[in-house]
Scaffold this motif. Structure first.
Motif, PDB file in Angstrom:
ATOM      1  N   ASN A 247       4.521   6.418   5.398  1.00  0.00           N
ATOM      2  CA  ASN A 247       5.056   6.902   6.711  1.00  0.00           C
ATOM      3  C   ASN A 247       4.298   6.778   7.873  1.00  0.00           C
ATOM      4  O   ASN A 247       3.816   7.668   8.315  1.00  0.00           O
ATOM      5  CB  ASN A 247       5.595   8.260   6.429  1.00  0.00           C
ATOM      6  CG  ASN A 247       7.114   8.544   5.989  1.00  0.00           C
ATOM      7  OD1 ASN A 247       8.098   7.445   6.241  1.00  0.00           O
ATOM      8  ND2 ASN A 247       7.683   9.517   5.563  1.00  0.00           N
ATOM      9  N   ALA A 248       3.912   5.470   8.167  1.00  0.00           N
ATOM     10  CA  ALA A 248       2.929   5.663   9.209  1.00  0.00           C
ATOM     11  C   ALA A 248       3.503   5.641  10.717  1.00  0.00           C
ATOM     12  O   ALA A 248       4.716   5.373  10.870  1.00  0.00           O
ATOM     13  CB  ALA A 248       2.054   3.988   9.267  1.00  0.00           C
ATOM     14  N   LEU A 249       2.727   6.135  11.748  1.00  0.00           N
ATOM     15  CA  LEU A 249       3.182   6.174  12.830  1.00  0.00           C
ATOM     16  C   LEU A 249       3.413   4.686  13.598  1.00  0.00           C
ATOM     17  O   LEU A 249       2.428   3.781  13.273  1.00  0.00           O
ATOM     18  CB  LEU A 249       2.133   6.821  14.013  1.00  0.00           C
ATOM     19  CG  LEU A 249       2.620   7.137  15.235  1.00  0.00           C
ATOM     20  CD1 LEU A 249       3.917   7.744  15.552  1.00  0.00           C
ATOM     21  CD2 LEU A 249       1.580   7.818  16.170  1.00  0.00           C
ATOM     22  N   PHE A 250       4.474   4.482  14.116  1.00  0.00           N
ATOM     23  CA  PHE A 250       4.667   2.964  14.605  1.00  0.00           C
ATOM     24  C   PHE A 250       3.651   2.299  15.235  1.00  0.00           C
ATOM     25  O   PHE A 250       3.293   1.242  15.297  1.00  0.00           O
ATOM     26  CB  PHE A 250       6.092   2.766  14.912  1.00  0.00           C
ATOM     27  CG  PHE A 250       6.231   3.484  16.289  1.00  0.00           C
ATOM     28  CD1 PHE A 250       6.413   4.555  16.690  1.00  0.00           C
ATOM     29  CD2 PHE A 250       6.144   2.283  17.380  1.00  0.00           C
ATOM     30  CE1 PHE A 250       6.799   4.812  18.065  1.00  0.00           C
ATOM     31  CE2 PHE A 250       6.449   2.792  18.555  1.00  0.00           C
ATOM     32  CZ  PHE A 250       6.522   4.229  19.095  1.00  0.00           C
ATOM     33  N   THR A 251       3.166   3.053  16.229  1.00  0.00           N
ATOM     34  CA  THR A 251       2.151   2.538  16.935  1.00  0.00           C
ATOM     35  C   THR A 251       0.797   2.205  16.509  1.00  0.00           C
ATOM     36  O   THR A 251       0.419   1.269  16.538  1.00  0.00           O
ATOM     37  CB  THR A 251       1.622   3.669  18.004  1.00  0.00           C
ATOM     38  OG1 THR A 251       1.501   5.034  17.761  1.00  0.00           O
ATOM     39  CG2 THR A 251       2.762   3.633  19.158  1.00  0.00           C
ATOM     40  N   ASP A 252       0.530   3.029  15.030  1.00  0.00           N
ATOM     41  CA  ASP A 252      -0.653   2.739  14.418  1.00  0.00           C
ATOM     42  C   ASP A 252      -0.250   1.357  13.722  1.00  0.00           C
ATOM     43  O   ASP A 252      -1.127   0.386  13.437  1.00  0.00           O
ATOM     44  CB  ASP A 252      -0.880   3.446  13.293  1.00  0.00           C
ATOM     45  CG  ASP A 252      -1.597   4.933  13.791  1.00  0.00           C
ATOM     46  OD1 ASP A 252      -2.055   4.901  14.818  1.00  0.00           O
ATOM     47  OD2 ASP A 252      -1.448   5.932  12.914  1.00  0.00           O
ATOM     48  N   THR A 253       0.972   1.273  13.313  1.00  0.00           N
ATOM     49  CA  THR A 253       1.571  -0.230  12.666  1.00  0.00           C
ATOM     50  C   THR A 253       1.374  -0.952  13.621  1.00  0.00           C
ATOM     51  O   THR A 253       0.798  -2.173  13.208  1.00  0.00           O
ATOM     52  CB  THR A 253       3.163  -0.005  12.121  1.00  0.00           C
ATOM     53  OG1 THR A 253       3.008   1.199  11.383  1.00  0.00           O
ATOM     54  CG2 THR A 253       3.344  -1.155  11.498  1.00  0.00           C
TER      55      THR A 253
ATOM     56  N   ILE B 110       0.721  -1.225  -0.027  1.00  0.00           N
ATOM     57  CA  ILE B 110       0.011  -0.144  -0.123  1.00  0.00           C
ATOM     58  C   ILE B 110       1.049   1.258   0.041  1.00  0.00           C
ATOM     59  O   ILE B 110       1.834   1.605   0.991  1.00  0.00           O
ATOM     60  CB  ILE B 110      -0.775   0.051   1.173  1.00  0.00           C
ATOM     61  CG1 ILE B 110      -1.641  -1.209   1.486  1.00  0.00           C
ATOM     62  CG2 ILE B 110      -1.647   1.286   1.365  1.00  0.00           C
ATOM     63  CD1 ILE B 110      -2.655  -1.245   2.636  1.00  0.00           C
ATOM     64  N   MET B 111       0.663   2.104  -0.999  1.00  0.00           N
ATOM     65  CA  MET B 111       1.393   3.354  -0.919  1.00  0.00           C
ATOM     66  C   MET B 111       0.378   4.405  -1.221  1.00  0.00           C
ATOM     67  O   MET B 111       0.240   5.075  -2.050  1.00  0.00           O
ATOM     68  CB  MET B 111       2.376   3.561  -2.156  1.00  0.00           C
ATOM     69  CG  MET B 111       3.524   2.058  -2.396  1.00  0.00           C
ATOM     70  SD  MET B 111       4.617   2.360  -0.908  1.00  0.00           S
ATOM     71  CE  MET B 111       5.449   3.756  -1.501  1.00  0.00           C
ATOM     72  N   VAL B 112      -0.178   4.646   0.022  1.00  0.00           N
ATOM     73  CA  VAL B 112      -0.971   5.857   0.249  1.00  0.00           C
ATOM     74  C   VAL B 112      -0.745   6.850   1.433  1.00  0.00           C
ATOM     75  O   VAL B 112       0.182   6.333   2.167  1.00  0.00           O
ATOM     76  CB  VAL B 112      -2.649   5.350   0.376  1.00  0.00           C
ATOM     77  CG1 VAL B 112      -3.120   4.732  -0.710  1.00  0.00           C
ATOM     78  CG2 VAL B 112      -2.795   4.811   1.867  1.00  0.00           C
ATOM     79  N   LYS B 113      -1.106   7.974   1.248  1.00  0.00           N
ATOM     80  CA  LYS B 113      -0.541   9.107   2.264  1.00  0.00           C
ATOM     81  C   LYS B 113      -1.229   8.481   3.600  1.00  0.00           C
ATOM     82  O   LYS B 113      -2.218   7.802   4.132  1.00  0.00           O
ATOM     83  CB  LYS B 113      -1.583  10.468   2.308  1.00  0.00           C
ATOM     84  CG  LYS B 113      -1.045  11.410   2.903  1.00  0.00           C
ATOM     85  CD  LYS B 113      -1.570  12.760   2.516  1.00  0.00           C
ATOM     86  CE  LYS B 113      -1.082  13.967   3.343  1.00  0.00           C
ATOM     87  NZ  LYS B 113      -2.110  14.081   4.457  1.00  0.00           N
ATOM     88  N   ALA B 114      -0.097   8.448   4.623  1.00  0.00           N
ATOM     89  CA  ALA B 114      -0.285   7.826   5.906  1.00  0.00           C
ATOM     90  C   ALA B 114      -1.579   8.384   6.760  1.00  0.00           C
ATOM     91  O   ALA B 114      -1.712   9.658   6.565  1.00  0.00           O
ATOM     92  CB  ALA B 114       0.810   7.980   7.067  1.00  0.00           C
ATOM     93  N   GLY B 115      -2.496   7.626   7.481  1.00  0.00           N
ATOM     94  CA  GLY B 115      -3.676   8.184   8.008  1.00  0.00           C
ATOM     95  C   GLY B 115      -4.670   7.275   7.864  1.00  0.00           C
ATOM     96  O   GLY B 115      -4.562   6.001   7.722  1.00  0.00           O
TER      97      GLY B 115
END
Ligand code: 6PG
Length: 479
Positions: A103-109, A73-78
């Motif tokens: 560039n996701a926030l690691f806690t979201d990951t 997936i290459m979409v804007k993080a969020g």
């Protein structure tokens, strides 16, 4: 027809370039899907050589992938990332792999990985660095997720990653959010490195009156030595650029307010909660913040400062700035690796720090010659508690420290802000201090809050009865 071995969802510039990179490698057939089909069609038309398998719907996309289905997936993080994950989870099966390359926030990951894993599907948060060009020609890739997912993903990611000294710049960083954590720290170091280079430019320009083009030459020269790095190289390019409409150096017509998309802020927020002093990175984030408040800067514009500044020996000053930059850069990397170590301990990741340095040698924004030295330092001592204490870096900083001090003194006397240089030097001095005034802070805390203290001469925890007869008693440690 399940003819593709890898798919890309989200075809903005980064996604398109990554899809083209994948398609250009032997053995890959790439399925592509975008929310609006126009973009998909345009990419297929512009790049017939890629032989993309274009999907109009997410169902078609899933059907075009061979098992285990693997999609990046290459979409804007969020929120958009969550929406695409939900869609894919509906059409994928247990054992398939969803990779988030944003560039996701690691806690979201961490949260997403747990939720997706519950369905039997693998979820991999992968940091990808190198900008648009890197995505196309070879980025540095920092994947997290399970070892099972890495088995399928490893060869694919190795095929598209940058190559540094014959080795692909990708490794399985650790489980769940480890990859995005390491990418976040990469960006924090990126902020510090950029700010330090900008401070070096400012000091040389204001200290010697050299033009941006002349400073570009100096940076190009620096790029042949221990400072060799992508960021020094591109700074020379930026400084050399002349604005077509005014004939001025481009840097003089760019508004001096630095933007950001948030990854530097995340690094500092995370490091604060880990209790890791990433002061150089923090100063770089704050410097962007200060620059972006024109209303405050206007109110302070007439605050007095010293008179004009010029240096007596230009060459010596420039060499001092070079050394100060190198020493401060070592601090930034040392602090960044410290944050990775602290993060790994907190989130139960096994992260090989030498490997992290190795995969940052090519493709990414902070690629630099001295990353080899970092890899060597961790190979020599895997549990090294302070990167800058490794012999190579300790020597480098010791060699630079007099120049570093002269530069910080000059900046202060001249009224030139050099927050990243200054805070990096203070960090160095803080670390090497025999005694720190933290003892005074402990005394103050004990005075007003009975927070207790430890003594240098005996074990235990103590409290002075400040409001009574000021005798000392043994106490329970309250921190
Ligand atoms: C990279 C970069 C990239 C980042 C930009 C913008 O590694 O390729 O770190 O991921 O998005 O550098 O960052 P800022 O807008 O926050 O400066």
């Amino acid at each position: 027809m399940s003819q593709a071995n890898i798919g890309v969802v989200g075809l903005a510039v980064m996604g398109s370039n990554l899809a083209r990179n994948l398609a250009s490698r032997e053995g890959n057939t790439v399925a592509i899907y975008n929310r609006s089909y126009d973009k998909t069609e345009a990419l297929v038309a512009a790049h017939p050589e890629a032989n993309f398998v274009a999907a109009q719907t997410i169902q078609e996309f899933a059907a075009s992938l061979s098992a285990p289905r693997t999609a990046i997936i290459m979409v804007k993080a969020g929120a958009g990332t969550d929406a695409v994950i939900d869609q894919l989870c509906q059409v994928f099966e247990p054992g398939d792999i969803i990779v988030d390359g944003g560039n996701a926030l690691f806690t979201d990951t961490i949260r997403r990985e747990a939720a997706v894993r519950a369905t039997g599907i693998n979820f991999v948060g992968a940091g990808i660095s190198g900008g648009e060009e890197g995505a196309l020609t070879g980025p540095s890739i920092m994947p997290g997720g399970s070892a099972e997912a890495w088995e399928t993903l490893g060869p694919i990611l190795r095929s598209i990653a940058a190559i540094a000294e014959g080795e692909p710049c990708v490794t399985h960083v650790g489980t769940d959010g480890a990859g995005h954590f390491v990418k976040m720290i990469h960006n924090g170091i990126e902020y510090a490195d950029m700010q330090l280079i900008a401070e070096a430019y400012d000091l040389i320009r204001r200290g010697t009156g050299k033009s941006p083009a002349q400073i570009a030459d100096i940076f190009a020269e620096w790029n042949t030595g221990e400072l060799e790095s992508y960021l020094i190289e591109i700074t020379a390019e930026v400084l050399r650029q002349v604005d077509a409409s005014t004939g001025k150096p481009l840097v003089d017509v760019i508004v001096d307010e630095a933007g950001s998309k948030g990854t530097g802020v995340w690094t500092v927020q995370t490091a604060l909660s880990l209790g890791t002093p990433v002061s150089g990175i923090a100063e770089a984030v704050f410097a962007r913040g200060l620059s972006s408040h024109p209303e405050q800067r206007a109110l302070a514009a007439n605050f007095p400062g010293p008179d004009n500044f010029s240096v007596a020996d230009e060459d010596a000053f420039i060499e001092d700035v070079r050394q100060a930059l190198y020493a401060s850069k070592i601090v930034a990397y040392s602090q960044g690796f410290d944050a990775i170590r602290a993060g790994a301990a907190e989130y139960n990741w096994t992260i090989n720090l030498g490997e992290v340095a190795r995969i940052w040698r090519g493709g990414c924004i902070i690629r630099a010659q001295f990353l080899n030295r970092i890899t060597e330092a961790y190979r020599a001592d895997e549990s090294l508690a302070l990167l800058m204490a490794a012999p190579y870096f300790a020597d480098a900083v010791a060699t630079a420290q007099s120049a570093w001090r002269r530069v910080v003194i000059a900046a202060t006397q001249a009224g030139i802000p050099a927050p990243a240089f200054g805070s990096s030097l203070s960090y160095y001095d803080g670390l090497r201090a025999d005694r720190l005034p933290a003892a005074v802070v402990q005394g103050q805390r004990d005075f007003f809050g009975a927070h207790t203290y430890r003594r240098v001469d005996k074990d235990g925890t103590f409290h002075t009865q400040w409001s009574g007869d000021r005798t000392e008693i043994s106490a329970v440690d309250t921190h």
